[in-house]
Enzyme design. Sequence first.
Site, PDB file in Angstrom:
ATOM      1  N   GLU A  60     -82.344 133.374 -56.819  1.00 37.85           N
ATOM      2  CA  GLU A  60     -81.430 132.831 -57.823  1.00 37.85           C
ATOM      3  C   GLU A  60     -80.080 133.543 -57.760  1.00 37.85           C
ATOM      4  O   GLU A  60     -80.024 134.775 -57.677  1.00 37.85           O
ATOM      5  CB  GLU A  60     -82.040 133.010 -59.214  1.00 37.85           C
ATOM      6  CG  GLU A  60     -81.171 132.489 -60.354  1.00 37.85           C
ATOM      7  CD  GLU A  60     -81.716 132.858 -61.723  1.00 37.85           C
ATOM      8  OE1 GLU A  60     -81.381 132.172 -62.692  1.00 37.85           O
ATOM      9  OE2 GLU A  60     -82.481 133.846 -61.823  1.00 37.85           O
ATOM     10  N   LYS A 111     -80.784 124.312 -64.595  1.00 40.00           N
ATOM     11  CA  LYS A 111     -81.839 125.104 -65.230  1.00 40.00           C
ATOM     12  C   LYS A 111     -82.056 124.683 -66.679  1.00 40.00           C
ATOM     13  O   LYS A 111     -81.111 124.624 -67.467  1.00 40.00           O
ATOM     14  CB  LYS A 111     -81.454 126.584 -65.152  1.00 40.00           C
ATOM     15  CG  LYS A 111     -82.493 127.568 -65.641  1.00 40.00           C
ATOM     16  CD  LYS A 111     -81.997 128.980 -65.328  1.00 40.00           C
ATOM     17  CE  LYS A 111     -82.937 130.058 -65.802  1.00 40.00           C
ATOM     18  NZ  LYS A 111     -82.457 131.406 -65.418  1.00 40.00           N
ATOM     19  N   CYS A 161     -86.022 130.518 -62.222  1.00 42.87           N
ATOM     20  CA  CYS A 161     -86.298 131.763 -62.933  1.00 42.87           C
ATOM     21  C   CYS A 161     -86.990 131.550 -64.277  1.00 42.87           C
ATOM     22  O   CYS A 161     -88.192 131.340 -64.324  1.00 42.87           O
ATOM     23  CB  CYS A 161     -85.024 132.580 -63.072  1.00 42.87           C
ATOM     24  SG  CYS A 161     -85.350 134.357 -63.344  1.00 42.87           S
TER      25      CYS A 161
END
Length: 296
Positions: A46, A119, A156
């Site tokens: 990431e 995300k 993540c």
Amino acid sequence: MTTPASVNLAVIQMHMTDTLEDNLSRAEAHVREAARQGANVVLLPELFENLYFCQVEREEYFALAHPVQNHPFLGRFQSLAAELGVVLPVSFFEAAGQAHYNSLATIDADGTLLGVYRKSHIPDGPGYEEKYYFNGGDTGFKVWDTRYGRVGVGICWDQWYPETARALMLLGADFLLYPTAIGSEPAEVETPNNHSMWQRAMQGHAVSNSSYVGAANRIGKEIVGGLEQTYYGHAFIADYTGDIVAEFGADEEGALLHALNLVEARRFRAGMGFFRDRRPELYGPLMTLDGHTRRG
């Protein structure tokens, strides 16, 4: 597009500096080495373009964000993917109008940019001040048809949510990938996580979805705005039973490879019956924040 019987997956573990070209060159070298070893899909960590700036809240770091169009390095990785014939999910800091996103572009093995995922779950805590920088993603979960199977990717913090993994599998993913930046927490955090807890969360996704799972991470000590974090590595690949079949240690750098037998995984998944026995009509509380009030 026909899903192949097997795919060679590589997850990259690497350190980062505060110099873009240094990070890009290192990332490219790792991708090339992974391809040399036979990788078909290569997952970078990431936000590998810089230090993990989200340790602190500073206006200056918004300058790291760029739109997808004419992006400073996505085109470089499109050319690399086409040259090597590999699929590259690439994490980047996206600017879109007045919004900013922690995003990922999936590049097919011919260099085509298939689309962008933003995300969904954004953390906010000491050392991980992401809500200061990123809007919550508005793309919904994404699965892409690539030369090497249907790739489902979370980013993540998404990896802690079973809803992410299940949604990606329901959308048809053949395997799950999670680029990550995670490590030590400031001393004031009462319940810090560790790499074993982090891995177990994703191993649970592998078990409950009978799916291979791969996670890439960064390593090393990073000092940003006077704060220091040490990223704990332990990038890994788990098989469709949840067993870790490949893992780096805390300090290793490079490409970690494993062959994914997608035929065996599909057969095992069907036999387990987890998707056959689902009861979506009972899952209304999942559509709420408090367990009762459905969101509009």
